[in-house]
Structures are given as C-alpha cells and as structure tokens.
Design a protein around this motif. Structure first.
Motif, PDB file in Angstrom:
ATOM      1  N   LYS A   1      77.514  56.579  66.911  1.00 55.77           N
ATOM      2  CA  LYS A   1      78.580  56.689  66.014  1.00 55.77           C
ATOM      3  C   LYS A   1      78.619  55.465  65.094  1.00 55.77           C
ATOM      4  N   TRP A   2      79.183  55.627  63.889  1.00 55.57           N
ATOM      5  CA  TRP A   2      79.235  54.752  62.774  1.00 55.57           C
ATOM      6  C   TRP A   2      79.965  53.422  63.275  1.00 55.57           C
ATOM      7  N   GLN A   3      81.147  53.711  64.140  1.00 56.69           N
ATOM      8  CA  GLN A   3      81.641  52.607  64.746  1.00 56.69           C
ATOM      9  C   GLN A   3      81.243  51.820  65.533  1.00 56.69           C
ATOM     10  N   GLU A   4      80.268  52.512  66.529  1.00 56.78           N
ATOM     11  CA  GLU A   4      79.627  51.650  67.359  1.00 56.78           C
ATOM     12  C   GLU A   4      78.503  50.719  66.537  1.00 56.78           C
ATOM     13  N   ALA A   5      77.931  51.264  65.436  1.00 52.75           N
ATOM     14  CA  ALA A   5      76.994  50.520  64.635  1.00 52.75           C
ATOM     15  C   ALA A   5      77.614  49.365  64.081  1.00 52.75           C
ATOM     16  N   LEU A   6      78.918  49.478  63.344  1.00 50.62           N
ATOM     17  CA  LEU A   6      79.551  48.458  62.955  1.00 50.62           C
ATOM     18  C   LEU A   6      79.595  47.469  64.203  1.00 50.62           C
ATOM     19  N   SER A   7      80.252  47.664  65.446  1.00 54.25           N
ATOM     20  CA  SER A   7      80.294  46.756  66.476  1.00 54.25           C
ATOM     21  C   SER A   7      79.219  45.918  66.602  1.00 54.25           C
ATOM     22  N   TYR A   8      78.008  46.658  66.875  1.00 51.70           N
ATOM     23  CA  TYR A   8      76.699  46.077  67.315  1.00 51.70           C
ATOM     24  C   TYR A   8      76.393  44.952  65.915  1.00 51.70           C
ATOM     25  N   MET A   9      76.537  45.399  64.709  1.00 59.53           N
ATOM     26  CA  MET A   9      76.043  44.714  63.443  1.00 59.53           C
ATOM     27  C   MET A   9      76.913  43.506  63.671  1.00 59.53           C
ATOM     28  N   ALA A  10      78.497  43.398  63.966  1.00 59.25           N
ATOM     29  CA  ALA A  10      79.105  42.400  64.159  1.00 59.25           C
ATOM     30  C   ALA A  10      78.715  41.396  65.195  1.00 59.25           C
ATOM     31  N   ILE A  11      78.315  41.793  66.207  1.00 53.95           N
ATOM     32  CA  ILE A  11      77.812  41.021  67.278  1.00 53.95           C
ATOM     33  C   ILE A  11      76.564  40.345  67.078  1.00 53.95           C
ATOM     34  N   GLY A  12      75.693  41.066  66.446  1.00 53.44           N
ATOM     35  CA  GLY A  12      74.499  40.712  65.801  1.00 53.44           C
ATOM     36  C   GLY A  12      74.594  39.718  64.825  1.00 53.44           C
ATOM     37  N   LEU A  13      75.618  39.737  63.802  1.00 49.29           N
ATOM     38  CA  LEU A  13      76.071  38.656  62.839  1.00 49.29           C
ATOM     39  C   LEU A  13      76.473  37.483  63.632  1.00 49.29           C
ATOM     40  N   VAL A  14      77.223  37.428  64.568  1.00 44.59           N
ATOM     41  CA  VAL A  14      77.728  36.348  65.112  1.00 44.59           C
ATOM     42  C   VAL A  14      76.793  35.697  65.901  1.00 44.59           C
ATOM     43  N   GLY A  15      75.867  36.328  66.711  1.00 44.24           N
ATOM     44  CA  GLY A  15      74.783  35.818  67.248  1.00 44.24           C
ATOM     45  C   GLY A  15      73.398  35.165  66.589  1.00 44.24           C
ATOM     46  N   GLY A  16      73.551  35.779  65.381  1.00 39.89           N
ATOM     47  CA  GLY A  16      72.527  35.325  64.493  1.00 39.89           C
ATOM     48  C   GLY A  16      73.142  34.070  63.838  1.00 39.89           C
ATOM     49  N   THR A  17      74.314  33.922  63.514  1.00 38.31           N
ATOM     50  CA  THR A  17      74.818  32.884  62.935  1.00 38.31           C
ATOM     51  C   THR A  17      74.779  31.661  64.151  1.00 38.31           C
ATOM     52  N   CYS A  18      75.139  31.887  65.374  1.00 38.86           N
ATOM     53  CA  CYS A  18      75.086  31.033  66.125  1.00 38.86           C
ATOM     54  C   CYS A  18      73.509  30.284  66.429  1.00 38.86           C
ATOM     55  N   GLY A  19      72.530  31.277  66.306  1.00 38.69           N
ATOM     56  CA  GLY A  19      71.261  30.999  66.557  1.00 38.69           C
ATOM     57  C   GLY A  19      70.686  30.096  65.376  1.00 38.69           C
ATOM     58  N   ILE A  20      71.362  30.386  63.994  1.00 39.15           N
ATOM     59  CA  ILE A  20      70.861  29.637  62.881  1.00 39.15           C
ATOM     60  C   ILE A  20      71.305  28.171  63.058  1.00 39.15           C
ATOM     61  N   TRP A  21      72.728  28.327  63.556  1.00 40.23           N
ATOM     62  CA  TRP A  21      73.188  26.891  63.644  1.00 40.23           C
ATOM     63  C   TRP A  21      72.702  26.117  64.846  1.00 40.23           C
ATOM     64  N   VAL A  22      72.234  26.744  65.975  1.00 40.62           N
ATOM     65  CA  VAL A  22      71.585  25.834  67.071  1.00 40.62           C
ATOM     66  C   VAL A  22      70.037  25.234  66.402  1.00 40.62           C
ATOM     67  N   MET A  23      69.526  26.188  65.573  1.00 40.36           N
ATOM     68  CA  MET A  23      68.173  25.799  65.300  1.00 40.36           C
ATOM     69  C   MET A  23      68.178  24.791  64.091  1.00 40.36           C
ATOM     70  N   LYS A  24      69.130  24.781  63.175  1.00 44.39           N
ATOM     71  CA  LYS A  24      69.396  23.787  62.230  1.00 44.39           C
ATOM     72  C   LYS A  24      69.845  22.535  63.002  1.00 44.39           C
ATOM     73  N   GLU A  25      70.428  22.496  64.110  1.00 43.49           N
ATOM     74  CA  GLU A  25      70.859  21.269  64.707  1.00 43.49           C
ATOM     75  C   GLU A  25      69.522  20.636  65.564  1.00 43.49           C
ATOM     76  N   PHE A  26      68.891  21.527  66.117  1.00 43.69           N
ATOM     77  CA  PHE A  26      67.588  21.104  66.452  1.00 43.69           C
ATOM     78  C   PHE A  26      66.691  20.451  65.455  1.00 43.69           C
ATOM     79  N   MET A  27      66.493  21.101  64.383  1.00 40.60           N
ATOM     80  CA  MET A  27      65.558  20.407  63.354  1.00 40.60           C
ATOM     81  C   MET A  27      66.314  19.176  62.880  1.00 40.60           C
TER      82      MET A  27
END
Length: 143
Positions: free
Chosen positions: A84-110
C-alpha cells in the motif's frame, strides 16, 4: 583532454579495460542480487571505491544507484498491489531518518579521525552483517 576538461582525481579513466570491468561487475551484481538477495549497490560499492579511489564519491554514486532501484521497485510493488502507498511512505520516512542518522555518524567519524576510510570499513561491516543475518534466517527457515 582534447576539450580542455581537467579531470578530477576521482574521475573514472574511461577506457575499454575499465568498461569491461564495469560490465563484468554489474553482471555479477545482478546475478548475486537475484540469487542471494544482496542488493546490487552493496556489491558494486566496494568496486566503485576501487575504481574511483574516493570513498565519498563512490558512496554517493552507490547510494544514487540504490535510490533509483528502490524507487522503481516500490512503484512496481504499489502498482501490483503488493504494497500500500501508506506503507511505502512509512518505510520511506524510516529510511530517511536512518539515512540522516547514518550521515551524521559518518561525518562525525570523519571529523574526529580525519580519514575517509571509515566509509569503506562500515560498508564492509554492513556486508558482513547482512551475510550473517541472511545465513541465520535461511537456516532457521529450513528447520
């Protein structure tokens, strides 16, 4: 170059040898992706790092390849009624939050360690974890 374009250190040297390498790795990634379940960008990212010799550029390229593949797959799943498109939006939101956290962690490491090699090390750890989890799930499924 004849057009006056100055190559960046991370630019690919386009010659027949590199084109053959790219085609071979992409074919291998497609076969492994379909048979084992690993994503193609997971397989191609270390190769891109070898080819481009800049971890930031190779990771950005790999992420863009992943985004286009996931986007097309999501549209197909919604169109076929498997998601369902609602599921896709929720997965997208989770991925966006996870990706943003990952970028922050990698920038901090670098920033702290002043090295880009951590990107490749984390990618290797991710591939290792994915193989371990997939192996465990396959064994549990067969029991």
């Amino acid at each position: 170059m004849s057009l006056g374009y100055k190559l960046e250190p991370s630019d690919v040297a386009w010659n027949w040898k590199n084109v053959a390498k790219i085609v071979a790795v992409c074919l291998l990634a497609g076969v492994l992706s379909g048979s084992v379940g690993l994503g193609g960008s997971t397989i191609k990212a270390p190769f891109l790092h070898h080819l481009l010799s800049d971890a930031s550029v190779s990771k950005a390229t790999s992420t863009f390849m992943l985004l286009s593949t996931v986007g097309a797959s999501t549209v197909i799943f919604i169109w076929l009624g498997s998601m369902k498109w609602q599921e896709a939006l929720s997965y997208m939101a989770i991925g966006l939050v996870g990706g943003t956290c990952g970028i922050w962690v990698m920038k901090e490491f670098m920033r702290r360690f002043r090295r880009k090699s951590h990107i490749v090390l984390f990618l290797g750890a991710y591939i290792g974890c994915a193989l371990l989890v997939m192996s465990i799930l396959t064994i549990l499924k067969e029991i």
